[in-house]
Design a protein around this motif. Structure first.
Motif, PDB file in Angstrom:
ATOM      1  N   GLU A 452      42.014  32.587  52.239  1.00 23.22           N
ATOM      2  CA  GLU A 452      42.928  33.601  51.711  1.00 23.22           C
ATOM      3  C   GLU A 452      43.139  33.420  50.213  1.00 23.22           C
ATOM      4  OE1 GLU A 452      44.117  36.377  53.157  1.00 23.22           O
ATOM      5  OE2 GLU A 452      42.748  35.756  54.735  1.00 23.22           O
ATOM      6  N   ALA A 453      43.154  32.162  49.761  1.00 22.35           N
ATOM      7  CA  ALA A 453      43.301  31.918  48.317  1.00 22.35           C
ATOM      8  C   ALA A 453      42.119  32.503  47.558  1.00 22.35           C
ATOM      9  CB  ALA A 453      43.418  30.415  48.053  1.00 22.35           C
ATOM     10  N   GLN A 454      40.908  32.333  48.111  1.00 16.67           N
ATOM     11  CA  GLN A 454      39.739  32.904  47.450  1.00 16.67           C
ATOM     12  C   GLN A 454      39.817  34.436  47.415  1.00 16.67           C
ATOM     13  OE1 GLN A 454      38.432  29.675  49.240  1.00 16.67           O
ATOM     14  NE2 GLN A 454      39.162  29.312  47.194  1.00 16.67           N
ATOM     15  N   LYS A 455      40.194  35.028  48.537  1.00 15.20           N
ATOM     16  CA  LYS A 455      40.260  36.484  48.594  1.00 15.20           C
ATOM     17  C   LYS A 455      41.300  37.032  47.623  1.00 15.20           C
ATOM     18  CE  LYS A 455      40.539  36.809  53.180  1.00 15.20           C
ATOM     19  NZ  LYS A 455      40.600  37.440  54.527  1.00 15.20           N
ATOM     20  N   LEU A 456      42.427  36.343  47.524  1.00 12.66           N
ATOM     21  CA  LEU A 456      43.471  36.773  46.593  1.00 12.66           C
ATOM     22  C   LEU A 456      42.956  36.727  45.163  1.00 12.66           C
ATOM     23  CD1 LEU A 456      46.413  37.603  46.106  1.00 12.66           C
ATOM     24  CD2 LEU A 456      46.999  35.157  46.017  1.00 12.66           C
ATOM     25  N   SER A 457      42.259  35.651  44.811  1.00 17.10           N
ATOM     26  CA  SER A 457      41.706  35.540  43.456  1.00 17.10           C
ATOM     27  C   SER A 457      40.659  36.621  43.202  1.00 17.10           C
ATOM     28  CB  SER A 457      41.078  34.152  43.252  1.00 17.10           C
ATOM     29  OG  SER A 457      42.051  33.135  43.298  1.00 17.10           O
ATOM     30  N   ILE A 458      39.803  36.849  44.173  1.00 15.82           N
ATOM     31  CA  ILE A 458      38.726  37.820  43.998  1.00 15.82           C
ATOM     32  C   ILE A 458      39.276  39.222  43.767  1.00 15.82           C
ATOM     33  CG2 ILE A 458      36.846  38.997  45.217  1.00 15.82           C
ATOM     34  CD1 ILE A 458      36.246  36.187  46.518  1.00 15.82           C
ATOM     35  N   ILE A 459      40.285  39.619  44.551  1.00 11.58           N
ATOM     36  CA  ILE A 459      40.812  40.982  44.398  1.00 11.58           C
ATOM     37  C   ILE A 459      41.557  41.128  43.075  1.00 11.58           C
ATOM     38  CG2 ILE A 459      43.049  40.685  45.558  1.00 11.58           C
ATOM     39  CD1 ILE A 459      42.467  43.424  46.920  1.00 11.58           C
ATOM     40  N   GLN A 460      42.165  40.033  42.594  1.00 10.56           N
ATOM     41  CA  GLN A 460      42.865  40.086  41.316  1.00 10.56           C
ATOM     42  C   GLN A 460      41.890  40.101  40.144  1.00 10.56           C
ATOM     43  OE1 GLN A 460      45.465  36.658  41.655  1.00 10.56           O
ATOM     44  NE2 GLN A 460      47.146  37.885  42.473  1.00 10.56           N
ATOM     45  N   LEU A 461      40.762  39.423  40.314  1.00 10.16           N
ATOM     46  CA  LEU A 461      39.776  39.344  39.233  1.00 10.16           C
ATOM     47  C   LEU A 461      38.830  40.541  39.187  1.00 10.16           C
ATOM     48  CD1 LEU A 461      38.812  35.589  39.696  1.00 10.16           C
ATOM     49  CD2 LEU A 461      39.925  36.532  37.660  1.00 10.16           C
ATOM     50  N   ALA A 462      38.806  41.317  40.242  1.00  5.64           N
ATOM     51  CA  ALA A 462      37.837  42.413  40.345  1.00  5.64           C
ATOM     52  C   ALA A 462      37.988  43.421  39.211  1.00  5.64           C
ATOM     53  CB  ALA A 462      38.004  43.130  41.688  1.00  5.64           C
ATOM     54  N   ASP A 463      36.858  43.902  38.710  1.00  7.70           N
ATOM     55  CA  ASP A 463      36.837  44.904  37.642  1.00  7.70           C
ATOM     56  C   ASP A 463      36.930  46.292  38.278  1.00  7.70           C
ATOM     57  OD1 ASP A 463      36.454  46.454  35.419  1.00  7.70           O
ATOM     58  OD2 ASP A 463      34.626  45.444  34.753  1.00  7.70           O
ATOM     59  N   TRP A 464      38.139  46.648  38.711  1.00  8.60           N
ATOM     60  CA  TRP A 464      38.326  47.896  39.433  1.00  8.60           C
ATOM     61  C   TRP A 464      38.020  49.104  38.555  1.00  8.60           C
ATOM     62  CZ3 TRP A 464      38.263  47.567  44.379  1.00  8.60           C
ATOM     63  CH2 TRP A 464      38.755  46.419  45.003  1.00  8.60           C
ATOM     64  N   GLY A 465      38.282  48.978  37.259  1.00  3.58           N
ATOM     65  CA  GLY A 465      37.977  50.085  36.362  1.00  3.58           C
ATOM     66  C   GLY A 465      36.492  50.414  36.368  1.00  3.58           C
ATOM     67  N   ARG A 466      35.655  49.388  36.375  1.00  2.51           N
ATOM     68  CA  ARG A 466      34.203  49.608  36.396  1.00  2.51           C
ATOM     69  C   ARG A 466      33.772  50.230  37.711  1.00  2.51           C
ATOM     70  NH1 ARG A 466      30.164  45.800  38.014  1.00  2.51           N
ATOM     71  NH2 ARG A 466      31.713  44.131  37.900  1.00  2.51           N
ATOM     72  N   TYR A 467      34.289  49.681  38.812  1.00  2.00           N
ATOM     73  CA  TYR A 467      33.896  50.219  40.123  1.00  2.00           C
ATOM     74  C   TYR A 467      34.298  51.694  40.246  1.00  2.00           C
ATOM     75  CZ  TYR A 467      33.942  45.176  41.221  1.00  2.00           C
ATOM     76  OH  TYR A 467      33.752  43.819  41.225  1.00  2.00           O
ATOM     77  N   LYS A 468      35.536  51.995  39.840  1.00  2.00           N
ATOM     78  CA  LYS A 468      36.047  53.366  39.987  1.00  2.00           C
ATOM     79  C   LYS A 468      35.305  54.328  39.053  1.00  2.00           C
ATOM     80  CE  LYS A 468      40.686  51.970  41.450  1.00  2.00           C
ATOM     81  NZ  LYS A 468      42.132  51.917  41.066  1.00  2.00           N
ATOM     82  N   ALA A 469      34.985  53.857  37.845  1.00  2.00           N
ATOM     83  CA  ALA A 469      34.268  54.722  36.905  1.00  2.00           C
ATOM     84  C   ALA A 469      32.901  55.107  37.452  1.00  2.00           C
ATOM     85  CB  ALA A 469      34.126  54.016  35.554  1.00  2.00           C
ATOM     86  N   ALA A 470      32.210  54.158  38.096  1.00  2.00           N
ATOM     87  CA  ALA A 470      30.905  54.453  38.679  1.00  2.00           C
ATOM     88  C   ALA A 470      31.029  55.527  39.752  1.00  2.00           C
ATOM     89  CB  ALA A 470      30.298  53.178  39.271  1.00  2.00           C
ATOM     90  N   ALA A 471      32.066  55.414  40.578  1.00  2.00           N
ATOM     91  CA  ALA A 471      32.261  56.386  41.660  1.00  2.00           C
ATOM     92  C   ALA A 471      32.677  57.751  41.108  1.00  2.00           C
ATOM     93  CB  ALA A 471      33.304  55.859  42.644  1.00  2.00           C
ATOM     94  N   MET A 472      33.571  57.747  40.109  1.00  2.00           N
ATOM     95  CA  MET A 472      34.026  59.012  39.513  1.00  2.00           C
ATOM     96  C   MET A 472      32.865  59.748  38.858  1.00  2.00           C
ATOM     97  SD  MET A 472      37.574  57.540  37.885  1.00  2.00           S
ATOM     98  CE  MET A 472      38.038  59.004  36.995  1.00  2.00           C
TER      99      MET A 472
END
Length: 496
Positions: A452-472
């Motif tokens: 769970e500690a790893q998952k928490l770090s991963i979701i916080q570190l994720a570049d959501w702006g990049r992922y969302k821009a690709a989809a948009m």
């Protein structure tokens, strides 16, 4: 002194430290039959540092012309991190997948306070950076083994450190400030190799709030300091166990001790954090960055041992050509090599600390790698146990094999493929049993942070702006061009 001999290291443990094992006080850890397993394993650090074959990798020459351990040096560039990886790989290969504990865990804590101390100094005008460097020199010049005291007992996990009900010492805390230092109480647990180390580096295990300021404390102190009591972890084996039946656990007893601090005095020059609660989480987080790299590195070496054992077990049982066995072996190879590759990638794409010449492993890749090897460990265990068969848990002992009255019977009936000896098959059976024990399962899941500690770090570190821009952009939604990675891309599909 610089580099110690193994004998000097062992002699340094005779310092009246307070250690309990299995209900009894241990007067001398160097002669205790089970604690000695840990000591001998930790001593490998000193054996190898004195071996000319490894000195160029494991040691550096300091400004005084003395050899010091490279593991204690700050990590200033990608090459330093790559070298540190090679150090851990060598330690792990020598010690059956488990790096010698003289400096393995605590070096990551030293790196963490090295990175964070300047941040605190900049904000509060403290002198922690100088304290850290003086402590590093002390460790180097005396070639000390040191443990990392990170994980607190925690008590009620639903409550913050300052909110605990039964008492306030579930986390290590400052109970008194004096002109010459502080007094601390509390407890740390799961502290690997502590009874075999000279010092302990203590740091917070979590982020704190202002009301938890007393728990935002980091320091380094000798383990024979008055008020420190160590209680050894229950071992997997008995004192009279042999290497045939327990090839790993007889050679490696991690001794994850619980350490109690009962009004322990810490002098000012040994303090690296004292109430600056905003930085407690940063120290814990930075330790995790470095230690996940260490974990991924040694785990890759443990997995090459694991995968080799599975392949030999298949051969010794005569089933290596069976389709389902080949499928399992293929999966194990992919698992092993993926962990090695991800761990190296975390170093190759390291992050530079702003305003300094220090670097640390890429947090996103390090967390993904740790999650990957921990989350898949039980699947690997399942495969190797399936290949090995029930004999892994039902085989008689080495004493039975060596007993003249039963030896010939075992030699006859415990044979497998004619291409190997009965003894070799039994040796591999015992290795697989050690590698797939309950201890190994729990250690892999929880060491270096839970899933769970790893998952928490991963979701916080994720570049959501990049992922969302690709989809948009693909969906034709405006806004993707605001992300610099997509702003200059040519229109697609082209209008020809």
């Amino acid at each position: 002194m610089a580099i110690k001999t193994p004998q000097q290291y062992l002699e340094s443990l005779k310092d009246d430290r307070v250690v309990y094992f299995n209900g009894e006080r241990v007067p001398d850890v160097t002669v205790h039959p089970v604690c000695k397993i840990t000591n001998d394993w930790v001593a490998v650090d000193y054996i190898m540092n004195n071996d000319p074959r490894y000195q160029d990798l494991l040691t550096d020459v300091d400004e005084d012309g003395e050899r010091v351990s490279f593991a204690l040096q700050p990590q200033r560039n990608r090459e330093d991190l790559l070298r540190l990886r090679e150090v851990v790989k060598l330690w792990a290969r020598v010690c059956f997948g488990k790096p010698t504990g003289a400096k393995f865990v605590a070096k990551d804590g030293l790196n963490a306070v090295t990175v964070v101390a300047p941040r605190v100094d900049k904000r509060y005008g403290t002198n922690y950076s100088a304290n850290v460097e003086a402590y590093r020199k002390h460790l180097q010049k005396n070639d000390l083994a040191f443990a990392m005291g990170l994980t607190d007992i925690k008590g009620d996990r639903n409550l913050r450190p300052s909110q605990q009900v039964q008492h306030k010492d579930f986390y290590v805390r400052i109970v008194e400030e004096r002109p010459d230092g502080i007094i601390v109480s509390g407890a740390k647990t799961h502290i690997s190799q502590a009874p075999a180390c000279n010092e302990i580096l203590v740091a917070p295990c979590r982020a704190m709030q202002e009301e938890d300021a007393a728990y935002a404390v980091a320091f380094g102190i000798p383990l024979n300091t008055p008020g420190i009591t160590m209680i050894c972890a229950q071992p997997e084996i008995a004192a009279d166990a042999d290497l045939f039946d327990h090839p790993v656990s007889k050679a490696v007893y991690i001794n994850d001790a619980t350490i109690i601090f009962d009004n322990v005095f810490i002098p000012n020059d040994r303090i690296f954090l004292k109430g600056e609660w905003e930085f407690a989480g940063q120290v814990a987080y930075m330790f995790a960055n470095f230690h996940r790299l260490s974990a991924e590195t040694y785990k890759a070496m443990e997995l090459e041992l694991f995968t080799g054992a599975a392949a030999l077990m298949a051969e010794y049982n005569g089933v290596e050509k069976k389709a389902h066995v080949r499928e399992k072996l293929t999966w194990l190879v992919m698992y092993t090599e993926a962990v090695e590759t991800l761990g190296k990638a975390a170093v190759e794409q390291c992050v530079a600390e702003q305003g300094s010449d220090l670097v640390y492993p890429n947090p996103m890749i390090a967390n993904i790698c740790k999650f990957y090897f921990a989350d898949n460990w039980h699947q690997a265990t399942k495969y190797i146990q399936d290949i090995g068969g029930g004999i892994i848990v039902t085989a008689p002992s080495y004493k039975d094999y060596m007993n003249p009255e039963t030896h010939d019977l075992m030699e006859k009936y415990f044979a497998g493929s004619a291409r190997t000896s009965t003894e070799n098959r039994l040796r591999m059976v015992k290795l697989v049993r050690d590698l797939t024990s309950c201890y190994e399962d729990v250690l892999t899941i929880h060491a270096e942070g839970s899933l769970e500690a790893q998952k928490l770090s991963i979701i916080q570190l994720a570049d959501w702006g990049r992922y969302k821009a690709a989809a948009m952009r693909a969906a034709g939604i405006s806004g993707a061009e605001e992300n610099p990675l997509f702003a200059e891309l040519p229109h697609f599909p082209p209008e020809l």
